[in-house]
Motif scaffolding. Structure first.
Motif, PDB file in Angstrom:
ATOM      1  N   PRO A 263     -67.536  -1.375  -4.331  1.00 17.84           N
ATOM      2  CA  PRO A 263     -67.810  -1.808  -2.958  1.00 17.84           C
ATOM      3  C   PRO A 263     -66.508  -2.120  -2.228  1.00 17.84           C
ATOM      4  CG  PRO A 263     -69.222  -2.967  -4.530  1.00 17.84           C
ATOM      5  CD  PRO A 263     -68.186  -2.243  -5.339  1.00 17.84           C
ATOM      6  N   GLY A 264     -66.587  -2.151  -0.924  1.00 19.32           N
ATOM      7  CA  GLY A 264     -65.420  -2.500  -0.118  1.00 19.32           C
ATOM      8  C   GLY A 264     -65.443  -3.975   0.246  1.00 19.32           C
ATOM      9  N   LEU A 265     -64.256  -4.572   0.372  1.00 20.89           N
ATOM     10  CA  LEU A 265     -64.125  -5.982   0.735  1.00 20.89           C
ATOM     11  C   LEU A 265     -63.312  -6.112   2.010  1.00 20.89           C
ATOM     12  CD1 LEU A 265     -64.262  -9.073   0.168  1.00 20.89           C
ATOM     13  CD2 LEU A 265     -62.125  -8.797  -1.117  1.00 20.89           C
ATOM     14  N   ALA A 266     -63.848  -6.891   2.967  1.00 18.13           N
ATOM     15  CA  ALA A 266     -63.097  -7.289   4.159  1.00 18.13           C
ATOM     16  C   ALA A 266     -62.855  -8.789   4.055  1.00 18.13           C
ATOM     17  CB  ALA A 266     -63.873  -6.950   5.424  1.00 18.13           C
ATOM     18  N   PHE A 267     -61.615  -9.230   4.265  1.00 20.30           N
ATOM     19  CA  PHE A 267     -61.236 -10.634   4.148  1.00 20.30           C
ATOM     20  C   PHE A 267     -60.374 -11.002   5.350  1.00 20.30           C
ATOM     21  CE2 PHE A 267     -57.636 -13.295   2.305  1.00 20.30           C
ATOM     22  CZ  PHE A 267     -58.214 -14.509   2.649  1.00 20.30           C
ATOM     23  N   VAL A 268     -60.771 -12.046   6.068  1.00 18.92           N
ATOM     24  CA  VAL A 268     -60.015 -12.521   7.220  1.00 18.92           C
ATOM     25  C   VAL A 268     -59.810 -14.020   7.078  1.00 18.92           C
ATOM     26  CG1 VAL A 268     -62.129 -12.738   8.595  1.00 18.92           C
ATOM     27  CG2 VAL A 268     -59.900 -12.644   9.749  1.00 18.92           C
ATOM     28  N   SER A 269     -58.614 -14.502   7.424  1.00 15.25           N
ATOM     29  CA  SER A 269     -58.287 -15.922   7.339  1.00 15.25           C
ATOM     30  C   SER A 269     -57.324 -16.276   8.473  1.00 15.25           C
ATOM     31  CB  SER A 269     -57.645 -16.247   5.990  1.00 15.25           C
ATOM     32  OG  SER A 269     -57.273 -17.609   5.915  1.00 15.25           O
ATOM     33  N   VAL A 270     -57.628 -17.368   9.181  1.00 15.86           N
ATOM     34  CA  VAL A 270     -56.785 -17.818  10.299  1.00 15.86           C
ATOM     35  C   VAL A 270     -56.545 -19.321  10.128  1.00 15.86           C
ATOM     36  CG1 VAL A 270     -56.536 -18.015  12.801  1.00 15.86           C
ATOM     37  CG2 VAL A 270     -57.761 -16.053  11.821  1.00 15.86           C
ATOM     38  N   PRO A 271     -55.267 -19.783  10.071  1.00 19.82           N
ATOM     39  CA  PRO A 271     -54.991 -21.209   9.884  1.00 19.82           C
ATOM     40  C   PRO A 271     -55.296 -22.002  11.158  1.00 19.82           C
ATOM     41  CG  PRO A 271     -52.947 -20.009  10.217  1.00 19.82           C
ATOM     42  CD  PRO A 271     -54.026 -18.974  10.136  1.00 19.82           C
ATOM     43  N   ASP A 272     -55.435 -23.328  10.991  1.00 22.20           N
ATOM     44  CA  ASP A 272     -55.763 -24.171  12.142  1.00 22.20           C
ATOM     45  C   ASP A 272     -54.630 -24.237  13.159  1.00 22.20           C
ATOM     46  OD1 ASP A 272     -53.976 -25.665  10.650  1.00 22.20           O
ATOM     47  OD2 ASP A 272     -55.353 -27.328  10.260  1.00 22.20           O
ATOM     48  N   THR A 273     -53.415 -23.858  12.768  1.00 21.36           N
ATOM     49  CA  THR A 273     -52.323 -23.792  13.744  1.00 21.36           C
ATOM     50  C   THR A 273     -52.512 -22.646  14.726  1.00 21.36           C
ATOM     51  OG1 THR A 273     -51.036 -22.490  12.142  1.00 21.36           O
ATOM     52  CG2 THR A 273     -50.666 -24.873  12.188  1.00 21.36           C
ATOM     53  N   GLN A 274     -53.442 -21.719  14.442  1.00 17.63           N
ATOM     54  CA  GLN A 274     -53.782 -20.610  15.348  1.00 17.63           C
ATOM     55  C   GLN A 274     -55.288 -20.609  15.604  1.00 17.63           C
ATOM     56  OE1 GLN A 274     -52.043 -17.428  12.900  1.00 17.63           O
ATOM     57  NE2 GLN A 274     -50.284 -17.307  14.284  1.00 17.63           N
ATOM     58  N   ARG A 275     -55.844 -21.811  15.695  1.00 16.86           N
ATOM     59  CA  ARG A 275     -57.293 -21.942  15.838  1.00 16.86           C
ATOM     60  C   ARG A 275     -57.838 -21.258  17.100  1.00 16.86           C
ATOM     61  NH1 ARG A 275     -59.328 -26.788  15.063  1.00 16.86           N
ATOM     62  NH2 ARG A 275     -57.517 -27.674  14.024  1.00 16.86           N
ATOM     63  N   ASN A 276     -57.009 -20.993  18.083  1.00 18.30           N
ATOM     64  CA  ASN A 276     -57.483 -20.295  19.282  1.00 18.30           C
ATOM     65  C   ASN A 276     -57.915 -18.863  18.966  1.00 18.30           C
ATOM     66  OD1 ASN A 276     -54.755 -19.647  18.761  1.00 18.30           O
ATOM     67  ND2 ASN A 276     -54.453 -18.949  20.866  1.00 18.30           N
TER      68      ASN A 276
END
Length: 292
Positions: A263-276
């Motif tokens: 299967p394919g995996l998509a993973f996204v992560s954004v730190p709170d310093t770029q919460r916008n």
């Protein structure tokens, strides 16, 4: 008596000549008797082991059949332990295949501990709480018309606009990132790749293992807090928060079956310093789909 009438002196004889012949014979007889006695004493003494070993070696005779070790017929049943009493050392009897194998406690951060299944290791990891039925579901609506074709995973990947930009993908198959801020180590990252963990029978369980795997890409000591969980077409989606110290990141994984060997995996992560840019996470999980 005049000198002319004196008898002539006897000539001197050697010491051997002074001995009488019978004395010589008697001495020789004594020596011969002593020699015979010495030989008899030597022959009467027992031989020493090394003297016996020095003699010729004879081939050993064959053992009689009664002294040969008994032949044991092959066993057709399981080996049982002796019942002569308790032993103080380890036993050589192997446990029955039906006995449970000894288990070791999984260490957080390791993929698997000896004797544990992938899901048991997940449930024993204190960084990943149990996913309860109280976790909310999201209303997802596909948006955007720009996509990347990830041929290795069989997925269509949403192309995020500025300030996102395409970056070198290795070791992933696609990668988009936000600009790194001065003095900050983390930045928003969105990647796709073939599933890097063991696929489970349940898409939900597979997604849980994938979320645990993403902790490798967060600061040490990170812990997960679940925000949303739900099925999507051809797979499963999880939305969660990753807490580390005084900061946190918003993250999500989407596992989809794109028809490939994995299967394919998509993973996204954004730190709170770029919460916008947290709103872009919803765009990712809403827009992911399979090719075809």
């Amino acid at each position: 008596m005049t000198t002319a009438n004196r008898p002539a002196p006897r000539p001197r004889r050697s010491r051997i000549g002074d001995l009488r012949m019978r004395d010589v014979y008697r001495g020789l007889a004594v020596l011969a008797a002593l020699a015979v006695a010495a030989v008899a004493v030597v022959l009467a003494l027992p031989s020493r082991p090394d003297e016996a070993a020095a003699g010729p070696i004879a081939a050993p005779s064959a053992l009689p059949s009664s002294s040969a070790p008994p032949t044991t017929a092959p066993s057709t049943g399981p080996t049982t332990a002796p019942t002569t009493g308790p032993t103080t050392g380890p036993t050589a009897v192997e446990p029955s295949p039906s006995d449970p194998a000894p288990r070791a406690t999984p260490t957080p951060g390791t993929s698997l501990a000896p004797g544990y299944t992938a899901m048991e290791a997940l449930y024993a990891d204190a960084r990943v709480p149990r996913l309860s039925g109280k976790v909310r579901r999201l209303h997802l609506r596909a948006t955007g018309k720009r996509f990347y074709k990830d041929e290795r995973t069989g997925l269509l990947v949403p192309k995020l606009g500025k300030p996102w930009k395409v970056s070198g993908a290795a070791p992933f198959t696609t990668k988009q990132v936000l600009r790194k801020e001065r003095g900050k180590v983390l930045r928003g990252t969105f990647v796709t790749c073939p599933l890097p963990i063991e696929k489970q029978k349940s898409p939900r369980d597979t997604a849980l293992l994938a979320a645990r795997w993403t902790l490798n890409h967060h600061p040490e000591g990170s812990r997960i807090h679940w925000l949303a969980s739900q099925p999507v077409k051809d797979g499963w989606m999880l939305l969660y928060q990753v807490d580390y110290g005084k900061h946190a990141s918003r993250a999500a994984v989407v596992v989809l079956d794109g028809g490939m060997s994995k299967p394919g995996l998509a993973f996204v992560s954004v730190p709170d310093t770029q919460r916008n840019r947290w709103r872009d996470i919803t765009r990712v999980i809403s827009g992911m789909r399979v090719l075809g």
